[in-house]
Motif scaffolding. Sequence first.
Motif, PDB file in Angstrom:
ATOM      1  N   HIS A 161     -84.931 -34.324  -9.097  1.00 56.98           N
ATOM      2  CA  HIS A 161     -85.589 -33.667 -10.236  1.00 56.98           C
ATOM      3  C   HIS A 161     -85.084 -32.229 -10.286  1.00 56.98           C
ATOM      4  N   ARG A 162     -84.664 -31.774 -11.465  1.00 59.36           N
ATOM      5  CA  ARG A 162     -84.176 -30.396 -11.599  1.00 59.36           C
ATOM      6  C   ARG A 162     -84.894 -29.732 -12.775  1.00 59.36           C
ATOM      7  N   MET A 163     -85.473 -28.566 -12.519  1.00 57.69           N
ATOM      8  CA  MET A 163     -86.217 -27.837 -13.549  1.00 57.69           C
ATOM      9  C   MET A 163     -85.529 -26.502 -13.833  1.00 57.69           C
ATOM     10  N   TRP A 164     -85.398 -26.191 -15.118  1.00 62.05           N
ATOM     11  CA  TRP A 164     -84.840 -24.911 -15.563  1.00 62.05           C
ATOM     12  C   TRP A 164     -85.971 -24.101 -16.186  1.00 62.05           C
ATOM     13  N   ILE A 165     -86.294 -22.983 -15.556  1.00 60.95           N
ATOM     14  CA  ILE A 165     -87.482 -22.197 -15.902  1.00 60.95           C
ATOM     15  C   ILE A 165     -87.057 -20.819 -16.417  1.00 60.95           C
ATOM     16  N   TYR A 166     -87.654 -20.415 -17.531  1.00 59.72           N
ATOM     17  CA  TYR A 166     -87.312 -19.131 -18.159  1.00 59.72           C
ATOM     18  C   TYR A 166     -88.523 -18.199 -18.130  1.00 59.72           C
ATOM     19  N   SER A 167     -88.269 -16.941 -17.798  1.00 55.94           N
ATOM     20  CA  SER A 167     -89.317 -15.923 -17.841  1.00 55.94           C
ATOM     21  C   SER A 167     -88.795 -14.692 -18.572  1.00 55.94           C
ATOM     22  N   HIS A 168     -89.693 -13.976 -19.223  1.00 52.15           N
ATOM     23  CA  HIS A 168     -89.296 -12.751 -19.923  1.00 52.15           C
ATOM     24  C   HIS A 168     -88.621 -11.773 -18.967  1.00 52.15           C
ATOM     25  N   HIS A 169     -89.134 -11.705 -17.747  1.00 48.56           N
ATOM     26  CA  HIS A 169     -88.513 -10.852 -16.729  1.00 48.56           C
ATOM     27  C   HIS A 169     -89.046 -11.241 -15.354  1.00 48.56           C
ATOM     28  N   ILE A 170     -88.291 -10.921 -14.332  1.00 48.93           N
ATOM     29  CA  ILE A 170     -88.726 -11.085 -12.944  1.00 48.93           C
ATOM     30  C   ILE A 170     -88.310  -9.824 -12.200  1.00 48.93           C
ATOM     31  N   TYR A 171     -89.288  -9.004 -11.825  1.00 49.51           N
ATOM     32  CA  TYR A 171     -88.996  -7.759 -11.115  1.00 49.51           C
ATOM     33  C   TYR A 171     -89.736  -7.654  -9.780  1.00 49.51           C
ATOM     34  N   ILE A 200     -85.137 -19.275 -13.320  1.00 53.08           N
ATOM     35  CA  ILE A 200     -85.280 -19.980 -12.043  1.00 53.08           C
ATOM     36  C   ILE A 200     -84.822 -21.418 -12.242  1.00 53.08           C
ATOM     37  N   CYS A 201     -84.054 -21.913 -11.297  1.00 53.63           N
ATOM     38  CA  CYS A 201     -83.708 -23.335 -11.269  1.00 53.63           C
ATOM     39  C   CYS A 201     -84.122 -23.880  -9.913  1.00 53.63           C
ATOM     40  N   VAL A 202     -84.842 -24.991  -9.921  1.00 53.81           N
ATOM     41  CA  VAL A 202     -85.187 -25.662  -8.668  1.00 53.81           C
ATOM     42  C   VAL A 202     -84.805 -27.128  -8.783  1.00 53.81           C
ATOM     43  N   GLU A 203     -84.326 -27.691  -7.683  1.00 56.30           N
ATOM     44  CA  GLU A 203     -83.963 -29.103  -7.655  1.00 56.30           C
ATOM     45  C   GLU A 203     -84.393 -29.690  -6.322  1.00 56.30           C
ATOM     46  N   GLY A 204     -84.867 -30.930  -6.395  1.00 55.86           N
ATOM     47  CA  GLY A 204     -85.353 -31.618  -5.208  1.00 55.86           C
ATOM     48  C   GLY A 204     -86.185 -32.808  -5.639  1.00 55.86           C
ATOM     49  N   LEU A 205     -87.104 -33.233  -4.786  1.00 56.53           N
ATOM     50  CA  LEU A 205     -88.001 -34.323  -5.149  1.00 56.53           C
ATOM     51  C   LEU A 205     -88.923 -33.882  -6.282  1.00 56.53           C
ATOM     52  N   GLN A 206     -89.258 -34.814  -7.167  1.00 56.16           N
ATOM     53  CA  GLN A 206     -90.043 -34.468  -8.347  1.00 56.16           C
ATOM     54  C   GLN A 206     -91.388 -33.857  -7.983  1.00 56.16           C
ATOM     55  N   GLU A 207     -92.085 -34.463  -7.008  1.00 58.57           N
ATOM     56  CA  GLU A 207     -93.405 -33.937  -6.665  1.00 58.57           C
ATOM     57  C   GLU A 207     -93.312 -32.520  -6.106  1.00 58.57           C
ATOM     58  N   ASN A 208     -92.212 -32.216  -5.410  1.00 56.81           N
ATOM     59  CA  ASN A 208     -92.037 -30.871  -4.871  1.00 56.81           C
ATOM     60  C   ASN A 208     -91.737 -29.863  -5.975  1.00 56.81           C
ATOM     61  N   CYS A 209     -90.912 -30.274  -6.944  1.00 58.98           N
ATOM     62  CA  CYS A 209     -90.620 -29.389  -8.077  1.00 58.98           C
ATOM     63  C   CYS A 209     -91.884 -29.107  -8.887  1.00 58.98           C
TER      64      CYS A 209
END
Length: 297
Positions: A161-171, A200-209
């Motif tokens: 499972h791979r999730m692509w996450i967008y945020s206005h900013h990360i500081y 942020i991108c995370v990939e791994g097992l679906q339940e962990n993502c």
Amino acid sequence: MAVTVKECLELQLLEVEMLLSMFPKRGEFSLDKDAVPSIQRYLRNADGALPPYMSSVAEELIFCLSVSSVFKAKVELQVLLPRMYPQVAPQLFARSDALHRQQQLQLNTHLASHISSLDSGDLCVCEAVQWVKDNSLPFLENSKTSSECASKEVRVKEMLHRMWIYSHHIYRQELRKKIFDCAKKLNLTGFCLTGKPGVICVEGLQENCEEFWRDIRYPNWKHISCKHVENMETEGSIDNLRLFHGFEDLQFQAHGDYGLRNDYHMDLGQFLEFLKQHQSGHIFQILFGVEGKLSDN
């Protein structure tokens, strides 16, 4: 006569105080330290207008309770109270590391069914806490049994499972630390692009993502969204499908002469190059809505 925001918040405070008396030990009740004082300040405000410092708390009150502990497994109840709760139903989510995804889903389905059977407009978080206390044991017992059975079976297929996450900013340093700690704990690979925008991108097992996605948003990260999800099945190890070998800290050169101020924009051309190096150039348009251009550097 319509119920006012003040009346709802007064009831919420009463229930929170009751819960604090039920969970007095350190770590049992997790709540943003400014949440209750902000609401109290608002309730003392005679004109009834929502002050600027209430903008986040007024929308929703979020906290987490460590409800029960059996088989050395902790069951938590994550609670989100809309501004107009109890006139509007709360969002409740019971979770435990000892429960598999399907069992956790069943537990929350039963919890939601019980809460929906109660009288509308009544306080119900204390009732939800008691229900989880009384009903989590069978799910934990089934989880223990199914885990023992699963250990004897051979897993034929796995899903990355791979999730692509967008945020206005990360500081903020503490937020970045939370992101990296959570990814490490859940054995997720990917990256965190610091700055403005943040990705942020995370990939791994679906339940962990999915657990990562819940945890980093708690308690009050609002300007964040999951833009895209990818699922890939394999008969071997999901490690063979990973695009990233670890969880990287990306910090590209700022675009323009902004120095170290907190309003600088990252060089997205460099970010596009990074994505293409990891077979993900197509993600740029999904994240930003435009086709990317490589950096001139």
